[in-house]
Design an enzyme around this catalytic site. Structure first.
Site, PDB file in Angstrom:
ATOM      1  N   GLY A  45      35.699  46.159  36.856  1.00  0.00           N
ATOM      2  CA  GLY A  45      35.144  47.471  37.187  1.00  0.00           C
ATOM      3  C   GLY A  45      34.939  48.284  35.929  1.00  0.00           C
ATOM      4  N   GLN A  50      33.912  55.687  31.087  1.00  0.00           N
ATOM      5  CA  GLN A  50      34.352  54.713  30.071  1.00  0.00           C
ATOM      6  C   GLN A  50      33.260  54.365  29.069  1.00  0.00           C
ATOM      7  OE1 GLN A  50      36.102  52.068  33.301  1.00  0.00           O
ATOM      8  NE2 GLN A  50      37.540  51.739  31.634  1.00  0.00           N
ATOM      9  N   CYS A 107      43.105  48.159  32.234  1.00  0.00           N
ATOM     10  CA  CYS A 107      41.960  49.071  32.154  1.00  0.00           C
ATOM     11  C   CYS A 107      41.253  48.793  30.834  1.00  0.00           C
ATOM     12  CB  CYS A 107      42.448  50.518  32.214  1.00  0.00           C
ATOM     13  SG  CYS A 107      41.113  51.726  32.105  1.00  0.00           S
ATOM     14  N   LEU A 108      39.924  48.691  30.884  1.00  0.00           N
ATOM     15  CA  LEU A 108      39.177  48.375  29.660  1.00  0.00           C
ATOM     16  C   LEU A 108      39.323  49.470  28.599  1.00  0.00           C
ATOM     17  CD1 LEU A 108      35.892  46.847  31.165  1.00  0.00           C
ATOM     18  CD2 LEU A 108      37.824  45.626  30.153  1.00  0.00           C
ATOM     19  N   HIS A 149      40.983  52.490  41.516  1.00  0.00           N
ATOM     20  CA  HIS A 149      41.112  52.664  40.064  1.00  0.00           C
ATOM     21  C   HIS A 149      39.849  53.324  39.494  1.00  0.00           C
ATOM     22  CE1 HIS A 149      42.516  51.114  35.977  1.00  0.00           C
ATOM     23  NE2 HIS A 149      41.250  51.416  35.747  1.00  0.00           N
ATOM     24  N   GLU A 150      38.674  52.832  39.930  1.00  0.00           N
ATOM     25  CA  GLU A 150      37.410  53.397  39.426  1.00  0.00           C
ATOM     26  C   GLU A 150      37.189  54.813  39.954  1.00  0.00           C
ATOM     27  OE1 GLU A 150      36.177  51.916  36.971  1.00  0.00           O
ATOM     28  OE2 GLU A 150      37.375  50.129  37.335  1.00  0.00           O
ATOM     29  N   HIS A 153      38.947  57.196  37.819  1.00  0.00           N
ATOM     30  CA  HIS A 153      38.217  57.475  36.575  1.00  0.00           C
ATOM     31  C   HIS A 153      37.184  58.585  36.792  1.00  0.00           C
ATOM     32  CE1 HIS A 153      39.416  54.655  33.471  1.00  0.00           C
ATOM     33  NE2 HIS A 153      39.297  53.608  34.269  1.00  0.00           N
TER      34      HIS A 153
END
Ligand code: ZN
Length: 182
Positions: A45, A50, A107-108, A149-150, A153
């Protein structure tokens, strides 16, 4: 085009995403670039925050993560994940279902950091897709976790905010090392 993924400390990660009113050429290009960037980074994701763009937009693809399966339902009928991935969610709204359960997340924007996060196991999602069509589904498994999670963000919330105090303390120096001076 591969975009730069911003890391912890970048102000965009703490910005609430602006609601998207029109799907124009620039937005479609951003979506295409975000998908390319997510695949290149081996993520499941990616939120617009991000890549430094605080918008109500994220992309998800949990297909092929065989050890962490997901189910998805549309109008109460189970659908094939492969028909629905990748998924583009614009202006998503969530309804969380069930008692929170722990599951590991990364997480990226926090390379190398992983921790167990408690989240409800099932979620109902309403959003707009990349064609501007309404999208409505229910999910469990990894997809339910990835969507939450997204969604976080998009509100400027990060998974470190949801870690247990013990994990957060144990990972504190690693997390602070990611902070870049911008
Ligand atoms: Zn993340």
């Amino acid at each position: 085009m591969i975009l730069e993924i911003v890391e912890y400390g970048h102000p965009a990660l703490r910005a609430k995403g602006r609601k998207i009113e029109t799907i124009d050429h620039d937005l479609l290009q951003l979506i295409s670039d975000m998908l390319e960037t997510m695949y290149e980074a081996d993520g499941v994701g990616l939120a617009a925050q991000q890549v430094g763009r605080p918008l109500q937009l994220c992309v998800i693809d949990v297909e092929g993560i065989k050890d962490r399966p997901s189910n998805m339902w549309v109008d109460g009928k189970k659908v094939d994940l492969e028909d629905c991935m990748p998924m583009v969610l614009i202006n998503p709204e969530l309804e969380l279902i069930g008692k929170p359960k722990a599951g590991v997340e990364g997480c990226l924007s926090f390379p190398g950091i992983r921790a167990d996060i408690d989240r409800p196991p099932r979620v109902k999602v309403k959003a707009i897709d990349a064609e501007g069509q309404p999208l409505s589904f229910e999910a469990d498994g990894l997809l339910a976790r990835a969507v939450q999670h997204e969604y976080d963000h998009l509100q400027g919330v990060l998974f470190i905010d949801r870690m247990s105090d013990k994990d957060r303390r144990a990972l504190d120096s690693e997390i602070e090392n990611l902070r870049t001076d911008i």
